[in-house]
Design a protein around this motif. Structure first.
Motif, mmCIF file in Angstrom:
data_model
loop_
_atom_site.group_PDB
_atom_site.id
_atom_site.type_symbol
_atom_site.label_atom_id
_atom_site.label_comp_id
_atom_site.label_asym_id
_atom_site.label_seq_id
_atom_site.Cartn_x
_atom_site.Cartn_y
_atom_site.Cartn_z
ATOM 1 N N ALA A 67 -19.053 -0.766 -64.855
ATOM 2 C CA ALA A 67 -19.543 -2.145 -64.901
ATOM 3 C C ALA A 67 -20.828 -2.188 -65.718
ATOM 4 O O ALA A 67 -21.432 -1.152 -66.003
ATOM 5 N N ARG A 68 -21.227 -3.377 -66.075
ATOM 6 C CA ARG A 68 -22.505 -3.539 -66.785
ATOM 7 C C ARG A 68 -23.267 -4.709 -66.180
ATOM 8 O O ARG A 68 -22.680 -5.704 -65.739
ATOM 9 N N ALA A 69 -24.578 -4.557 -66.134
ATOM 10 C CA ALA A 69 -25.456 -5.603 -65.629
ATOM 11 C C ALA A 69 -26.174 -6.249 -66.809
ATOM 12 O O ALA A 69 -26.620 -5.550 -67.727
ATOM 13 N N TYR A 70 -26.273 -7.565 -66.779
ATOM 14 C CA TYR A 70 -26.948 -8.263 -67.866
ATOM 15 C C TYR A 70 -27.515 -9.584 -67.345
ATOM 16 O O TYR A 70 -27.121 -10.086 -66.285
ATOM 17 N N LYS A 71 -28.444 -10.148 -68.100
ATOM 18 C CA LYS A 71 -29.021 -11.446 -67.781
ATOM 19 C C LYS A 71 -28.849 -12.366 -68.992
ATOM 20 O O LYS A 71 -28.574 -11.898 -70.097
ATOM 21 N N ILE A 72 -29.029 -13.652 -68.763
ATOM 22 C CA ILE A 72 -28.966 -14.645 -69.837
ATOM 23 C C ILE A 72 -30.341 -15.297 -69.966
ATOM 24 O O ILE A 72 -30.894 -15.771 -68.973
ATOM 25 N N ASP A 73 -30.893 -15.295 -71.186
ATOM 26 C CA ASP A 73 -32.224 -15.887 -71.362
ATOM 27 C C ASP A 73 -32.121 -17.403 -71.549
ATOM 28 O O ASP A 73 -31.032 -17.990 -71.509
ATOM 29 N N LYS A 74 -33.258 -18.043 -71.751
ATOM 30 C CA LYS A 74 -33.295 -19.511 -71.830
ATOM 31 C C LYS A 74 -32.580 -20.065 -73.053
ATOM 32 O O LYS A 74 -32.292 -21.265 -73.135
ATOM 33 N N HIS A 75 -32.303 -19.188 -74.039
ATOM 34 C CA HIS A 75 -31.577 -19.604 -75.232
ATOM 35 C C HIS A 75 -30.099 -19.225 -75.161
ATOM 36 O O HIS A 75 -29.402 -19.249 -76.173
ATOM 37 N N ASP A 76 -29.662 -18.852 -73.951
ATOM 38 C CA ASP A 76 -28.269 -18.444 -73.712
ATOM 39 C C ASP A 76 -27.890 -17.150 -74.424
ATOM 40 O O ASP A 76 -26.713 -16.895 -74.687
ATOM 41 N N ASN A 77 -28.896 -16.330 -74.716
ATOM 42 C CA ASN A 77 -28.622 -15.007 -75.283
ATOM 43 C C ASN A 77 -28.452 -13.992 -74.159
ATOM 44 O O ASN A 77 -29.154 -14.053 -73.144
ATOM 45 N N GLU A 78 -27.532 -13.089 -74.345
ATOM 46 C CA GLU A 78 -27.290 -12.058 -73.334
ATOM 47 C C GLU A 78 -28.287 -10.909 -73.492
ATOM 48 O O GLU A 78 -28.505 -10.412 -74.594
ATOM 49 N N ILE A 79 -28.900 -10.516 -72.393
ATOM 50 C CA ILE A 79 -29.819 -9.377 -72.399
ATOM 51 C C ILE A 79 -29.182 -8.259 -71.583
ATOM 52 O O ILE A 79 -29.068 -8.354 -70.355
ATOM 53 N N PHE A 80 -28.749 -7.220 -72.256
ATOM 54 C CA PHE A 80 -28.126 -6.094 -71.578
ATOM 55 C C PHE A 80 -29.168 -5.330 -70.767
ATOM 56 O O PHE A 80 -30.260 -5.041 -71.255
ATOM 57 N N LEU A 81 -28.824 -5.003 -69.521
ATOM 58 C CA LEU A 81 -29.749 -4.268 -68.665
ATOM 59 C C LEU A 81 -29.371 -2.794 -68.553
ATOM 60 O O LEU A 81 -30.106 -1.914 -68.981
ATOM 61 N N TYR A 82 -28.204 -2.507 -67.975
ATOM 62 C CA TYR A 82 -27.782 -1.127 -67.808
ATOM 63 C C TYR A 82 -26.303 -1.083 -67.415
ATOM 64 O O TYR A 82 -25.724 -2.092 -67.003
ATOM 65 N N TYR A 83 -25.726 0.102 -67.544
ATOM 66 C CA TYR A 83 -24.353 0.323 -67.100
ATOM 67 C C TYR A 83 -24.371 0.862 -65.671
ATOM 68 O O TYR A 83 -25.334 1.528 -65.245
ATOM 69 N N ILE A 84 -23.310 0.574 -64.945
ATOM 70 C CA ILE A 84 -23.124 1.088 -63.588
ATOM 71 C C ILE A 84 -21.863 1.937 -63.604
ATOM 72 O O ILE A 84 -20.803 1.470 -64.024
ATOM 73 N N MET A 186 -26.725 -4.932 -78.067
ATOM 74 C CA MET A 186 -27.325 -4.379 -76.854
ATOM 75 C C MET A 186 -28.769 -3.951 -77.087
ATOM 76 O O MET A 186 -29.637 -4.177 -76.250
ATOM 77 N N LEU A 187 -29.000 -3.308 -78.226
ATOM 78 C CA LEU A 187 -30.327 -2.747 -78.506
ATOM 79 C C LEU A 187 -31.246 -3.729 -79.220
ATOM 80 O O LEU A 187 -32.413 -3.415 -79.492
ATOM 81 N N HIS A 188 -30.717 -4.918 -79.553
ATOM 82 C CA HIS A 188 -31.492 -5.948 -80.248
ATOM 83 C C HIS A 188 -32.026 -5.445 -81.587
ATOM 84 O O HIS A 188 -33.214 -5.610 -81.912
ATOM 85 N N ILE A 189 -31.141 -4.825 -82.349
ATOM 86 C CA ILE A 189 -31.459 -4.404 -83.714
ATOM 87 C C ILE A 189 -30.327 -4.864 -84.626
ATOM 88 O O ILE A 189 -29.229 -5.174 -84.161
ATOM 89 N N GLN A 190 -30.587 -4.919 -85.914
ATOM 90 C CA GLN A 190 -29.575 -5.319 -86.870
ATOM 91 C C GLN A 190 -28.566 -4.183 -87.107
ATOM 92 O O GLN A 190 -28.937 -3.000 -87.047
ATOM 93 N N PRO A 191 -27.298 -4.514 -87.355
ATOM 94 C CA PRO A 191 -26.292 -3.471 -87.648
ATOM 95 C C PRO A 191 -26.715 -2.555 -88.791
ATOM 96 O O PRO A 191 -26.478 -1.341 -88.737
ATOM 97 N N ALA A 192 -27.352 -3.144 -89.820
ATOM 98 C CA ALA A 192 -27.802 -2.324 -90.954
ATOM 99 C C ALA A 192 -28.882 -1.337 -90.513
ATOM 100 O O ALA A 192 -28.939 -0.193 -90.995
ATOM 101 N N THR A 193 -29.741 -1.774 -89.583
ATOM 102 C CA THR A 193 -30.788 -0.888 -89.053
ATOM 103 C C THR A 193 -30.163 0.264 -88.278
ATOM 104 O O THR A 193 -30.593 1.417 -88.405
#
Length: 232
Positions: A67-84, A186-193
């Protein structure tokens, strides 16, 4: 008349409970008591076990699957927390006086999984209030604290190289299972990065990439990349 499958199902449930590290200190009588307040469920991929801010009366354990735990910010973006991972407690217990549980995050299954659901009020009365399984619960709280510390480092301290290095070191199997685009989100970086970081790590002889899968060649060097960032 008792269902002829009842005893077989009960034995199966008992064996599953005994297989979970959290309950390995319980004796036979205690496990039988726990069986009376527990049910086993199987859910498919993408099933949402609970949403953040919800209250629940059930304590959840992941027997098999992921499973995975995540939150949704005020802009409806998913913030990945951790895997279970399997053989882990899914629920969070933050108030030992409460008889219900509060969900601080959304939890979604990433593959077909088996879940133990335990009546939390009865569990609290018969076990936690009697100082049974308190040590196991403490260990789970410490583990969750460590996961959240890693989250803080990832989101506020680490640069792109450190983020990728930590994920490779801690969870190489999941890194190779996911698409590069999903890892970037998940890591909040660009694919090119992400591609540049992987190329750099390969060029430095720390990893190798074979048919798109990453293999670690120097675990020590990989670990040092993000450990140094924590120590700065």
């Amino acid at each position: 008349m008792r269902n002829p499958n009842y005893d077989r199902c009960r034995v199966s449930l008992k064996e599953i409970i005994q297989s979970q590290d959290f309950f390995n200190s319980l004796n036979e009588t205690e496990i039988d008591l726990l069986c009376e307040m527990t049910t086993l469920h199987c859910y498919g991929e993408n099933f949402i076990l609970h949403y953040e801010n919800n209250h629940t009366k059930e304590l959840l354990f992941l027997v098999s699957g992921q499973a995975r735990a995540y939150k949704i910010d005020k802009h409806d973006n998913e913030i990945f927390l951790y895997y279970i991972y399997e053989n882990s407690m899914i629920s969070e217990i933050s108030d030992l006086k409460a008889t219900t549980l509060y969900a601080y995050s959304n939890v979604e299954l990433v593959e077909e999984s088996q879940i133990l659901k335990i009546n939390y009020k009865r569990f609290k009365e018969k076990f936690l209030d009697e100082n049974i399984l308190c040590q196991a619960l403490t260990q789970e709280i410490v583990k969750r604290s460590s996961q959240l510390q890693s989250l803080i480092n990832r989101e506020f301290i680490f640069d792109a190289v450190s983020k990728v290095s930590m994920m490779l070191y801690d969870d190489l199997e999941m890194f190779n299972k996911l698409k590069r685009h999903d890892i970037s989100l998940m890591l909040h970086i660009q694919p090119a990065t992400l591609s540049r970081v992987l190329s750099r790590l390969k060029r430095n002889g720390i990893i190798d990439i074979i048919h798109g899968r990453v293999a670690i060649k120097d675990e020590g060097a990989l670990c040092e990349i993000y450990k140094d960032k924590i120590d700065d």
